[in-house]
Design a protein around this motif. Structure first.
Motif, PDB file in Angstrom:
ATOM      1  N   THR A   3       1.043  -1.285  -0.096  1.00  0.00           N
ATOM      2  CA  THR A   3      -0.185  -0.134   0.347  1.00  0.00           C
ATOM      3  C   THR A   3       0.998   1.193  -0.036  1.00  0.00           C
ATOM      4  O   THR A   3       0.452   2.455  -0.220  1.00  0.00           O
ATOM      5  N   SER A   7       0.365   4.083  -1.640  1.00  0.00           N
ATOM      6  CA  SER A   7       0.792   5.893  -1.479  1.00  0.00           C
ATOM      7  C   SER A   7       1.751   7.020  -2.878  1.00  0.00           C
ATOM      8  O   SER A   7       1.567   8.120  -2.905  1.00  0.00           O
ATOM      9  N   LYS A  67      -9.005   5.542  -7.642  1.00  0.00           N
ATOM     10  CA  LYS A  67      -9.655   5.106  -6.591  1.00  0.00           C
ATOM     11  C   LYS A  67      -8.625   5.058  -5.645  1.00  0.00           C
ATOM     12  O   LYS A  67      -8.881   5.244  -4.491  1.00  0.00           O
ATOM     13  N   GLY A  68      -7.476   5.152  -5.461  1.00  0.00           N
ATOM     14  CA  GLY A  68      -6.320   5.450  -4.651  1.00  0.00           C
ATOM     15  C   GLY A  68      -6.138   6.431  -3.582  1.00  0.00           C
ATOM     16  O   GLY A  68      -6.525   6.481  -2.439  1.00  0.00           O
ATOM     17  N   LEU A  71      -9.152   6.191  -1.000  1.00  0.00           N
ATOM     18  CA  LEU A  71      -8.378   5.087  -0.304  1.00  0.00           C
ATOM     19  C   LEU A  71      -8.047   6.137   0.928  1.00  0.00           C
ATOM     20  O   LEU A  71      -7.531   6.227   1.724  1.00  0.00           O
TER      21      LEU A  71
END
Length: 71
Positions: A3, A7, A67-68, A71
């Motif tokens: 992840t 980022s 989409k990121g 999050l």
């Protein structure tokens, strides 16, 4: 999938440069480039178009960026 790499991808896209992202993240440009290659390999699609020292997302990169960010 790491992840942290996602980022860092978001940072690359936001800043438009892997070297700028590396300075911002306090890691080497080579580490950022390796992370982007790993993401591209894991996702099976190019995420960034590289033009010298600048980058821009591909269509797949744009989808990951959108989409990121959520999050």
């Amino acid at each position: 999938m790491e992840t942290k790499f996602i980022s860092n991808f978001l940072t690359v896209v936001r800043l438009g440069s892997m070297s700028e992202a590396a300075r911002h993240l306090d890691i080497s440009p080579a580490a950022v480039a390796q992370q982007m290659r790993t993401l591209e390999r894991e996702l099976g699609t190019p995420l960034l178009v590289r033009h010298g020292r600048s980058t821009r997302p591909t269509a797949g990169g744009e989808r990951l960026y959108e989409k990121g960010r959520l999050l």
